[in-house]
Design a protein around this motif. Structure first.
Motif, short mmCIF file in Angstrom:
data_model
loop_
_atom_site.label_atom_id
_atom_site.label_comp_id
_atom_site.label_asym_id
_atom_site.label_seq_id
_atom_site.Cartn_x
_atom_site.Cartn_y
_atom_site.Cartn_z
N LYS A 212 0.85 -1.19 0.00
CA LYS A 212 0.00 0.00 0.00
C LYS A 212 0.88 1.23 0.00
CE LYS A 212 -0.47 -0.34 5.05
NZ LYS A 212 0.12 -1.69 5.16
N ILE A 213 0.28 2.38 -0.36
CA ILE A 213 1.00 3.65 -0.26
C ILE A 213 0.42 4.43 0.92
CG2 ILE A 213 1.42 3.67 -2.74
CD1 ILE A 213 -0.66 5.96 -2.93
N LEU A 214 1.14 5.45 1.33
CA LEU A 214 0.72 6.30 2.44
C LEU A 214 0.31 5.50 3.68
CD1 LEU A 214 -1.40 8.92 0.44
CD2 LEU A 214 0.81 9.33 1.51
N PRO A 215 1.17 4.60 4.17
CA PRO A 215 0.79 3.78 5.33
C PRO A 215 0.51 4.61 6.58
CG PRO A 215 3.16 3.63 4.89
CD PRO A 215 2.55 4.36 3.73
N GLU A 216 1.03 5.85 6.63
CA GLU A 216 0.86 6.67 7.82
C GLU A 216 -0.59 7.10 8.06
OE1 GLU A 216 4.91 7.54 5.93
OE2 GLU A 216 2.84 7.33 5.26
N VAL A 217 -1.43 7.11 7.01
CA VAL A 217 -2.81 7.56 7.17
C VAL A 217 -3.80 6.40 7.19
CG1 VAL A 217 -2.38 9.81 6.14
CG2 VAL A 217 -3.07 7.91 4.67
N GLY A 218 -3.29 5.17 7.23
CA GLY A 218 -4.16 4.01 7.31
C GLY A 218 -4.49 3.41 5.96
N PRO A 219 -4.95 2.14 5.96
CA PRO A 219 -5.18 1.44 4.69
C PRO A 219 -6.29 2.04 3.82
CG PRO A 219 -5.94 0.13 6.58
CD PRO A 219 -5.18 1.28 7.13
N LYS A 220 -7.38 2.53 4.42
CA LYS A 220 -8.49 3.05 3.60
C LYS A 220 -8.10 4.33 2.87
CE LYS A 220 -12.40 1.00 6.08
NZ LYS A 220 -13.68 1.26 6.80
N LEU A 221 -7.48 5.24 3.60
CA LEU A 221 -7.04 6.48 2.95
C LEU A 221 -5.89 6.21 1.99
CD1 LEU A 221 -7.27 9.15 5.81
CD2 LEU A 221 -8.77 8.87 3.83
N GLY A 222 -5.04 5.24 2.33
CA GLY A 222 -3.97 4.86 1.42
C GLY A 222 -4.53 4.33 0.11
N GLN A 223 -5.59 3.53 0.20
CA GLN A 223 -6.23 3.01 -1.00
C GLN A 223 -6.88 4.14 -1.80
OE1 GLN A 223 -6.08 0.11 -2.35
NE2 GLN A 223 -7.57 0.44 -4.00
N TYR A 224 -7.49 5.10 -1.08
CA TYR A 224 -8.06 6.26 -1.77
C TYR A 224 -6.97 7.03 -2.49
CZ TYR A 224 -9.56 11.07 -2.46
OH TYR A 224 -9.79 12.31 -3.02
N GLY A 225 -5.83 7.24 -1.81
CA GLY A 225 -4.72 7.95 -2.44
C GLY A 225 -4.24 7.25 -3.69
N LYS A 226 -4.15 5.92 -3.64
CA LYS A 226 -3.73 5.15 -4.81
C LYS A 226 -4.72 5.32 -5.96
CE LYS A 226 -2.87 0.33 -6.25
NZ LYS A 226 -4.01 0.18 -7.17
#
Length: 464
Positions: A212-226
Protein backbone atom coordinates in the motif's frame (compact mmCIF):
# COMPACT_ATOMS: atom_id res chain seq x y z
CA UNK A 1 34.30 31.04 17.42
CA UNK A 2 34.50 32.68 20.83
CA UNK A 3 36.22 31.20 23.84
CA UNK A 4 34.33 31.11 27.13
CA UNK A 5 34.63 29.61 30.60
CA UNK A 6 30.88 29.13 30.78
CA UNK A 7 29.51 25.60 30.30
CA UNK A 8 29.02 24.80 26.63
CA UNK A 9 25.92 23.08 25.28
CA UNK A 10 26.92 21.62 21.92
CA UNK A 11 24.06 20.96 19.51
CA UNK A 12 25.14 18.67 16.66
CA UNK A 13 22.78 19.36 13.76
CA UNK A 14 20.72 22.41 12.83
CA UNK A 15 17.61 20.68 11.52
CA UNK A 16 14.13 20.72 13.05
CA UNK A 17 15.18 19.26 16.40
CA UNK A 18 18.49 21.11 16.60
CA UNK A 19 16.90 24.48 15.81
CA UNK A 20 13.94 24.12 18.16
CA UNK A 21 16.00 22.61 20.98
CA UNK A 22 18.53 25.45 20.76
CA UNK A 23 15.73 28.04 20.77
CA UNK A 24 14.13 26.40 23.79
CA UNK A 25 17.42 26.28 25.69
CA UNK A 26 18.18 29.93 24.93
CA UNK A 27 14.68 30.92 25.99
CA UNK A 28 14.84 29.08 29.35
CA UNK A 29 18.48 29.85 30.12
CA UNK A 30 19.49 32.63 32.46
CA UNK A 31 21.78 35.34 31.11
CA UNK A 32 25.37 34.09 30.95
CA UNK A 33 24.45 30.65 32.29
CA UNK A 34 25.93 28.74 29.35
CA UNK A 35 27.10 29.01 25.75
CA UNK A 36 24.97 27.30 23.09
CA UNK A 37 26.90 26.17 20.02
CA UNK A 38 25.12 24.76 16.95
CA UNK A 39 27.16 22.90 14.32
CA UNK A 40 25.73 22.03 10.90
CA UNK A 41 27.14 21.78 7.35
CA UNK A 42 24.41 24.19 6.21
CA UNK A 43 23.69 27.59 7.68
CA UNK A 44 19.95 27.02 7.49
CA UNK A 45 17.25 24.58 8.57
CA UNK A 46 14.96 23.04 5.92
CA UNK A 47 11.29 22.31 6.62
CA UNK A 48 11.13 19.03 4.74
CA UNK A 49 7.32 18.53 4.59
CA UNK A 50 7.21 21.46 2.15
CA UNK A 51 9.78 20.06 -0.28
CA UNK A 52 7.13 18.53 -2.62
CA UNK A 53 5.33 21.88 -2.88
CA UNK A 54 8.66 23.60 -3.46
CA UNK A 55 9.42 21.15 -6.28
CA UNK A 56 6.05 21.99 -7.81
CA UNK A 57 6.61 25.75 -7.59
CA UNK A 58 3.82 26.38 -5.06
CA UNK A 59 6.24 27.80 -2.47
CA UNK A 60 9.39 29.84 -3.02
CA UNK A 61 12.47 27.78 -2.06
CA UNK A 62 13.82 30.55 0.19
CA UNK A 63 10.64 30.49 2.25
CA UNK A 64 10.98 26.86 3.39
CA UNK A 65 14.46 27.35 4.85
CA UNK A 66 15.22 29.15 8.12
CA UNK A 67 18.62 30.88 8.50
CA UNK A 68 20.16 29.64 11.75
CA UNK A 69 22.10 32.79 12.58
CA UNK A 70 19.02 34.96 12.20
CA UNK A 71 16.83 32.74 14.40
CA UNK A 72 19.55 31.97 16.97
CA UNK A 73 21.28 35.34 17.41
CA UNK A 74 22.44 34.47 20.95
CA UNK A 75 24.04 31.18 19.91
CA UNK A 76 27.31 30.31 18.21
CA UNK A 77 26.55 28.86 14.79
CA UNK A 78 29.46 26.98 13.22
CA UNK A 79 29.18 25.87 9.60
CA UNK A 80 30.91 22.50 9.48
CA UNK A 81 30.67 18.90 10.64
CA UNK A 82 31.31 17.13 13.92
CA UNK A 83 33.52 14.27 12.78
CA UNK A 84 34.30 12.59 16.13
CA UNK A 85 33.34 12.89 19.78
CA UNK A 86 35.66 12.00 22.67
CA UNK A 87 33.30 11.32 25.56
CA UNK A 88 36.08 10.82 28.11
CA UNK A 89 37.56 14.27 27.46
CA UNK A 90 34.21 15.83 26.45
CA UNK A 91 35.70 17.16 23.26
CA UNK A 92 34.24 17.21 19.73
CA UNK A 93 36.30 17.49 16.55
CA UNK A 94 34.91 20.11 14.18
CA UNK A 95 35.69 20.01 10.44
CA UNK A 96 34.83 23.48 9.06
CA UNK A 97 33.95 24.13 5.43
CA UNK A 98 37.49 25.41 4.87
CA UNK A 99 40.66 25.05 6.88
CA UNK A 100 41.89 22.40 9.26
CA UNK A 101 39.79 20.54 11.83
CA UNK A 102 39.93 21.65 15.45
CA UNK A 103 38.73 20.45 18.83
CA UNK A 104 35.84 22.04 20.71
CA UNK A 105 35.22 21.21 24.40
CA UNK A 106 31.65 20.82 25.65
CA UNK A 107 29.81 20.06 28.88
CA UNK A 108 26.44 19.00 27.52
CA UNK A 109 25.72 17.42 24.15
CA UNK A 110 22.60 17.28 21.94
CA UNK A 111 22.60 14.85 19.00
CA UNK A 112 20.20 16.06 16.28
CA UNK A 113 21.77 14.92 13.02
CA UNK A 114 18.51 13.72 11.52
CA UNK A 115 18.37 11.18 8.73
CA UNK A 116 19.63 10.67 5.18
CA UNK A 117 18.08 8.85 2.23
CA UNK A 118 18.03 5.09 2.64
CA UNK A 119 19.49 3.61 -0.51
CA UNK A 120 20.46 0.16 -1.75
CA UNK A 121 23.25 -1.02 -4.07
CA UNK A 122 21.05 -0.86 -7.15
CA UNK A 123 23.02 -0.53 -10.41
CA UNK A 124 22.70 3.00 -11.80
CA UNK A 125 20.94 4.50 -8.76
CA UNK A 126 23.85 6.67 -7.62
CA UNK A 127 24.30 8.09 -11.12
CA UNK A 128 20.62 8.50 -12.09
CA UNK A 129 18.65 8.97 -8.87
CA UNK A 130 17.28 12.26 -7.52
CA UNK A 131 16.63 12.45 -3.77
CA UNK A 132 14.13 14.60 -1.87
CA UNK A 133 15.80 15.34 1.45
CA UNK A 134 17.07 18.87 0.84
CA UNK A 135 15.97 22.14 -0.70
CA UNK A 136 18.68 21.81 -3.36
CA UNK A 137 17.16 18.52 -4.53
CA UNK A 138 13.65 20.01 -4.67
CA UNK A 139 14.84 22.93 -6.80
CA UNK A 140 16.88 20.55 -8.96
CA UNK A 141 13.89 18.26 -9.51
CA UNK A 142 11.66 21.15 -10.56
CA UNK A 143 14.21 22.47 -13.04
CA UNK A 144 14.93 18.96 -14.30
CA UNK A 145 11.26 18.10 -14.96
CA UNK A 146 10.66 21.36 -16.84
CA UNK A 147 13.84 20.78 -18.86
CA UNK A 148 12.48 17.39 -19.91
CA UNK A 149 9.37 19.12 -21.26
CA UNK A 150 11.63 21.56 -23.14
CA UNK A 151 13.54 18.63 -24.66
CA UNK A 152 10.41 16.75 -25.65
CA UNK A 153 8.87 19.85 -27.22
CA UNK A 154 11.89 20.58 -29.40
CA UNK A 155 13.10 17.13 -30.51
CA UNK A 156 12.00 15.07 -33.49
CA UNK A 157 13.53 11.87 -32.07
CA UNK A 158 10.66 9.80 -30.70
CA UNK A 159 12.92 7.74 -28.42
CA UNK A 160 14.45 10.86 -26.84
CA UNK A 161 10.98 12.32 -26.43
CA UNK A 162 9.56 9.20 -24.78
CA UNK A 163 12.47 8.98 -22.34
CA UNK A 164 12.16 12.66 -21.43
CA UNK A 165 8.42 12.39 -20.72
CA UNK A 166 8.67 9.31 -18.48
CA UNK A 167 8.96 10.04 -14.75
CA UNK A 168 9.64 7.25 -12.25
CA UNK A 169 9.16 7.64 -8.48
CA UNK A 170 10.45 4.97 -6.11
CA UNK A 171 8.77 4.94 -2.70
CA UNK A 172 5.10 5.41 -1.81
CA UNK A 173 5.31 6.96 1.64
CA UNK A 174 4.60 10.61 2.41
CA UNK A 175 7.58 11.90 0.40
CA UNK A 176 6.96 9.74 -2.67
CA UNK A 177 3.17 10.07 -2.91
CA UNK A 178 3.22 13.82 -2.23
CA UNK A 179 6.07 14.43 -4.67
CA UNK A 180 4.52 12.50 -7.54
CA UNK A 181 1.17 14.23 -6.89
CA UNK A 182 2.71 17.71 -6.86
CA UNK A 183 5.03 17.13 -9.84
CA UNK A 184 2.23 15.60 -11.93
CA UNK A 185 0.13 18.64 -11.13
CA UNK A 186 2.92 21.00 -12.17
CA UNK A 187 3.64 19.08 -15.39
CA UNK A 188 -0.05 19.10 -16.28
CA UNK A 189 -0.16 22.88 -15.89
CA UNK A 190 3.12 23.38 -17.75
CA UNK A 191 1.98 21.28 -20.73
CA UNK A 192 -0.59 23.97 -21.58
CA UNK A 193 2.24 26.23 -22.73
CA UNK A 194 3.96 23.70 -25.01
CA UNK A 195 2.98 23.17 -28.62
CA UNK A 196 4.12 19.56 -28.93
CA UNK A 197 3.64 18.25 -25.38
CA UNK A 198 0.35 17.17 -23.83
CA UNK A 199 -0.39 15.49 -20.53
CA UNK A 200 -1.35 12.34 -22.44
CA UNK A 201 2.22 12.14 -23.77
CA UNK A 202 3.67 11.89 -20.26
CA UNK A 203 4.06 8.75 -18.20
CA UNK A 204 4.24 8.82 -14.40
CA UNK A 205 5.19 5.62 -12.54
CA UNK A 206 5.07 5.16 -8.75
CA UNK A 207 6.68 2.03 -7.31
CA UNK A 208 6.77 0.65 -3.76
CA UNK A 209 7.80 -2.68 -2.26
CA UNK A 210 4.95 -2.50 0.29
CA UNK A 211 1.37 -3.54 -0.43
CA UNK A 212 0.00 0.00 0.00
CA UNK A 213 1.00 3.65 -0.26
CA UNK A 214 0.72 6.30 2.44
CA UNK A 215 0.79 3.78 5.33
CA UNK A 216 0.86 6.67 7.82
CA UNK A 217 -2.81 7.56 7.17
CA UNK A 218 -4.16 4.01 7.31
CA UNK A 219 -5.18 1.44 4.69
CA UNK A 220 -8.49 3.05 3.60
CA UNK A 221 -7.04 6.48 2.95
CA UNK A 222 -3.97 4.86 1.42
CA UNK A 223 -6.23 3.01 -1.00
CA UNK A 224 -8.06 6.26 -1.77
CA UNK A 225 -4.72 7.95 -2.44
CA UNK A 226 -3.73 5.15 -4.81
CA UNK A 227 -7.03 5.30 -6.70
CA UNK A 228 -6.84 9.08 -6.86
CA UNK A 229 -3.34 9.07 -8.36
CA UNK A 230 -4.37 6.37 -10.84
CA UNK A 231 -7.36 8.49 -11.88
CA UNK A 232 -4.85 11.19 -12.84
CA UNK A 233 -2.88 8.78 -15.01
CA UNK A 234 -0.18 7.74 -12.52
CA UNK A 235 0.76 4.05 -12.80
CA UNK A 236 1.09 2.59 -9.28
CA UNK A 237 2.93 -0.72 -8.83
CA UNK A 238 2.91 -2.23 -5.33
CA UNK A 239 4.95 -5.14 -3.97
CA UNK A 240 7.49 -4.13 -6.60
CA UNK A 241 11.09 -2.99 -6.34
CA UNK A 242 13.58 -1.55 -8.79
CA UNK A 243 16.33 -3.95 -9.90
CA UNK A 244 18.44 -1.48 -11.91
CA UNK A 245 18.37 1.88 -13.68
CA UNK A 246 21.64 2.02 -15.60
CA UNK A 247 21.64 4.93 -18.08
CA UNK A 248 17.98 5.56 -17.26
CA UNK A 249 16.83 2.08 -18.30
CA UNK A 250 14.60 1.18 -15.36
CA UNK A 251 14.02 -2.51 -14.68
CA UNK A 252 11.31 -3.24 -12.11
CA UNK A 253 10.84 -6.43 -10.14
CA UNK A 254 7.53 -7.15 -11.87
CA UNK A 255 9.27 -7.39 -15.26
CA UNK A 256 8.30 -3.91 -16.46
CA UNK A 257 11.08 -1.98 -18.21
CA UNK A 258 10.94 1.72 -19.04
CA UNK A 259 13.45 4.33 -20.17
CA UNK A 260 13.42 7.53 -18.14
CA UNK A 261 15.59 10.58 -17.54
CA UNK A 262 13.85 11.20 -14.20
CA UNK A 263 14.19 8.70 -11.36
CA UNK A 264 13.13 10.14 -8.00
CA UNK A 265 14.19 8.10 -4.96
CA UNK A 266 12.05 8.52 -1.82
CA UNK A 267 12.21 4.95 -0.47
CA UNK A 268 12.61 5.83 3.18
CA UNK A 269 15.34 7.25 5.37
CA UNK A 270 18.03 5.96 7.70
CA UNK A 271 19.90 7.61 10.59
CA UNK A 272 22.88 9.73 9.62
CA UNK A 273 25.84 7.33 9.23
CA UNK A 274 28.11 9.82 11.07
CA UNK A 275 26.56 8.53 14.32
CA UNK A 276 28.72 5.41 14.04
CA UNK A 277 31.83 7.55 14.70
CA UNK A 278 30.57 9.12 17.91
CA UNK A 279 30.91 6.10 20.21
CA UNK A 280 27.24 6.27 21.24
CA UNK A 281 25.01 3.24 21.93
CA UNK A 282 23.09 2.49 18.74
CA UNK A 283 19.99 0.44 18.10
CA UNK A 284 19.68 -2.32 15.48
CA UNK A 285 18.95 0.16 12.66
CA UNK A 286 21.65 2.67 13.59
CA UNK A 287 19.60 5.06 15.75
CA UNK A 288 20.97 6.49 19.00
CA UNK A 289 19.47 4.47 21.86
CA UNK A 290 17.73 6.84 24.28
CA UNK A 291 15.66 6.64 27.43
CA UNK A 292 12.14 8.15 27.60
CA UNK A 293 13.80 11.29 28.99
CA UNK A 294 15.65 11.60 25.66
CA UNK A 295 18.96 11.02 27.47
CA UNK A 296 21.28 8.66 25.63
CA UNK A 297 21.50 5.30 27.39
CA UNK A 298 24.34 5.19 29.91
CA UNK A 299 24.88 8.97 30.05
CA UNK A 300 23.47 11.93 31.96
CA UNK A 301 24.88 14.73 29.78
CA UNK A 302 23.96 13.62 26.24
CA UNK A 303 20.48 13.89 24.72
CA UNK A 304 19.15 12.85 21.31
CA UNK A 305 15.84 13.24 19.48
CA UNK A 306 14.28 13.26 16.04
CA UNK A 307 15.04 10.98 13.12
CA UNK A 308 18.45 9.92 14.45
CA UNK A 309 17.12 8.56 17.77
CA UNK A 310 15.10 5.52 18.80
CA UNK A 311 12.83 6.81 21.55
CA UNK A 312 10.33 4.65 23.45
CA UNK A 313 6.76 5.70 22.64
CA UNK A 314 5.53 6.01 26.22
CA UNK A 315 1.93 6.84 25.24
CA UNK A 316 1.63 3.82 22.92
CA UNK A 317 3.25 1.51 25.47
CA UNK A 318 0.78 2.60 28.14
CA UNK A 319 -1.97 1.72 25.65
CA UNK A 320 -0.63 -1.84 25.40
CA UNK A 321 1.92 -1.74 22.57
CA UNK A 322 5.02 -2.73 24.54
CA UNK A 323 7.47 -2.46 21.64
CA UNK A 324 6.36 0.91 20.27
CA UNK A 325 8.92 3.52 19.21
CA UNK A 326 8.27 7.11 18.20
CA UNK A 327 7.97 7.39 14.39
CA UNK A 328 10.28 9.83 12.57
CA UNK A 329 7.92 12.68 11.70
CA UNK A 330 7.58 16.43 12.29
CA UNK A 331 4.77 15.90 14.81
CA UNK A 332 7.13 14.12 17.21
CA UNK A 333 10.23 16.15 16.34
CA UNK A 334 8.58 19.43 17.34
CA UNK A 335 7.45 18.13 20.71
CA UNK A 336 10.61 16.16 21.42
CA UNK A 337 12.77 19.23 20.86
CA UNK A 338 10.86 21.19 23.51
CA UNK A 339 11.15 18.41 26.09
CA UNK A 340 14.81 17.97 25.17
CA UNK A 341 15.50 21.68 25.67
CA UNK A 342 13.79 21.65 29.05
CA UNK A 343 15.71 18.54 30.12
CA UNK A 344 19.06 20.06 29.14
CA UNK A 345 18.30 23.06 31.38
CA UNK A 346 17.13 20.73 34.17
CA UNK A 347 20.26 18.60 33.83
CA UNK A 348 22.47 21.67 33.96
CA UNK A 349 20.75 22.83 37.15
CA UNK A 350 20.57 19.41 38.79
CA UNK A 351 16.79 19.02 38.52
CA UNK A 352 14.97 15.77 37.57
CA UNK A 353 14.36 14.84 33.94
CA UNK A 354 10.93 14.71 32.31
CA UNK A 355 9.82 11.80 30.15
CA UNK A 356 8.65 12.46 26.60
CA UNK A 357 5.12 11.22 25.98
CA UNK A 358 2.87 12.16 23.09
CA UNK A 359 -0.16 10.36 21.71
CA UNK A 360 -0.40 10.35 17.92
CA UNK A 361 -2.73 13.08 16.67
CA UNK A 362 -2.98 11.73 13.14
CA UNK A 363 -1.37 12.58 9.81
CA UNK A 364 -2.02 14.79 6.78
CA UNK A 365 -0.75 14.57 3.21
CA UNK A 366 -1.17 16.70 0.09
CA UNK A 367 -1.44 15.06 -3.34
CA UNK A 368 -1.34 18.19 -5.47
CA UNK A 369 -3.41 21.34 -5.67
CA UNK A 370 -6.77 20.95 -3.81
CA UNK A 371 -6.16 17.24 -3.26
CA UNK A 372 -5.16 15.44 -0.07
CA UNK A 373 -5.87 12.91 2.67
CA UNK A 374 -5.96 13.38 6.45
CA UNK A 375 -6.49 11.19 9.49
CA UNK A 376 -7.26 12.95 12.76
CA UNK A 377 -7.06 10.99 16.02
CA UNK A 378 -9.30 12.15 18.88
CA UNK A 379 -8.81 9.69 21.70
CA UNK A 380 -10.00 6.36 20.34
CA UNK A 381 -11.85 7.98 17.44
CA UNK A 382 -10.17 8.27 14.03
CA UNK A 383 -11.64 10.82 11.64
CA UNK A 384 -10.75 10.22 7.99
CA UNK A 385 -10.92 13.14 5.57
CA UNK A 386 -10.11 13.26 1.86
CA UNK A 387 -10.19 15.70 -1.02
CA UNK A 388 -10.14 19.49 -0.78
CA UNK A 389 -10.87 19.66 2.98
CA UNK A 390 -7.96 17.33 3.72
CA UNK A 391 -5.74 19.51 1.53
CA UNK A 392 -6.73 22.59 3.57
CA UNK A 393 -5.94 20.66 6.76
CA UNK A 394 -2.56 19.64 5.34
CA UNK A 395 -1.64 23.22 4.47
CA UNK A 396 -3.02 24.62 7.71
CA UNK A 397 -1.14 22.18 9.93
CA UNK A 398 2.22 22.47 8.21
CA UNK A 399 1.85 26.22 7.66
CA UNK A 400 1.47 26.72 11.40
CA UNK A 401 4.25 24.21 12.17
CA UNK A 402 6.71 26.14 10.00
CA UNK A 403 9.34 27.69 12.33
CA UNK A 404 9.23 31.47 12.95
CA UNK A 405 6.46 33.91 12.09
CA UNK A 406 8.66 35.36 9.37
CA UNK A 407 8.54 32.08 7.43
CA UNK A 408 4.90 31.35 8.30
CA UNK A 409 3.83 34.69 6.79
CA UNK A 410 5.96 34.19 3.67
CA UNK A 411 4.55 30.70 3.05
CA UNK A 412 0.94 31.82 3.50
CA UNK A 413 1.68 34.81 1.24
CA UNK A 414 2.92 32.42 -1.48
CA UNK A 415 -0.29 30.42 -1.21
CA UNK A 416 -2.46 33.56 -1.27
CA UNK A 417 -0.73 34.95 -4.37
CA UNK A 418 -1.15 31.57 -6.09
CA UNK A 419 -4.93 32.00 -5.83
CA UNK A 420 -4.73 35.03 -8.15
CA UNK A 421 -1.58 34.34 -10.16
CA UNK A 422 -0.76 31.29 -12.25
CA UNK A 423 2.01 28.90 -11.30
CA UNK A 424 5.45 29.73 -12.71
CA UNK A 425 6.66 27.14 -15.23
CA UNK A 426 10.14 28.50 -15.92
CA UNK A 427 13.13 26.18 -15.72
CA UNK A 428 16.28 27.74 -14.28
CA UNK A 429 18.49 24.77 -14.95
CA UNK A 430 21.48 27.01 -15.63
CA UNK A 431 21.76 27.73 -11.88
CA UNK A 432 23.46 24.35 -11.52
CA UNK A 433 26.33 25.57 -13.73
CA UNK A 434 26.06 29.35 -13.39
CA UNK A 435 29.58 30.12 -14.64
CA UNK A 436 29.38 28.07 -17.83
CA UNK A 437 28.18 30.90 -20.08
CA UNK A 438 30.70 33.36 -18.64
CA UNK A 439 33.47 30.80 -19.03
CA UNK A 440 32.62 30.31 -22.70
CA UNK A 441 32.70 34.07 -23.21
CA UNK A 442 35.92 34.66 -21.26
CA UNK A 443 38.10 31.72 -22.26
CA UNK A 444 40.93 32.54 -24.71
CA UNK A 445 40.06 32.22 -28.37
CA UNK A 446 41.74 29.26 -30.09
CA UNK A 447 44.94 30.09 -31.93
CA UNK A 448 44.44 30.54 -35.70
CA UNK A 449 45.59 27.67 -37.89
CA UNK A 450 49.13 28.05 -39.23
CA UNK A 451 49.12 29.69 -42.68
CA UNK A 452 50.37 27.54 -45.53
CA UNK A 453 53.30 29.05 -47.52
CA UNK A 454 52.25 30.38 -50.94
CA UNK A 455 54.32 29.23 -53.90
CA UNK A 456 55.72 31.88 -56.31
CA UNK A 457 53.57 32.68 -59.32
CA UNK A 458 56.01 30.97 -61.73
CA UNK A 459 55.95 27.70 -59.87
CA UNK A 460 52.12 27.82 -59.63
CA UNK A 461 52.03 28.18 -63.41
CA UNK A 462 54.33 25.18 -63.90
CA UNK A 463 52.22 23.11 -61.57
CA UNK A 464 49.11 23.95 -63.55
Amino acid sequence: MSTTERPRILVVGGGYVGLYAARRILKKMRYGEATVTVVDPRSYMTYQPFLPETAAGSISPRHVVVPLRRVLPKAEVLTGRVTTIDQDRKVATIAPLVGEAYELPFDYLVIALGAVSRTFPIPGLAEQGIGMKGIEEAIGLRNHVLEQLDKADSTTDEEVRRKALTFVFIGGGFAGAETVGEVEDMARDAAKYYTNVKREDMRFVLVDVADKILPEVGPKLGQYGKEHLESRGVEVYLKTGMDSCVDGHVVLGNGLEVDSNTIVWTAGVKPNPALARYGLPLGPRGHVDTRPTLQVQGTDYIWAAGDNAQIPDVAARKAGNENAWCPPNAQHALRQSKVLGDNVISGMRGFPQKEYSHANKGAVAGLGLHKGVAMIVLGKIKIKVKGRLAWYMHRGYHGLAMPTWNRKIRVFADWTLAVFLKREVVSLGAIETPREEFYEAAKPAPAPAAAQPVAPAGERAKAS
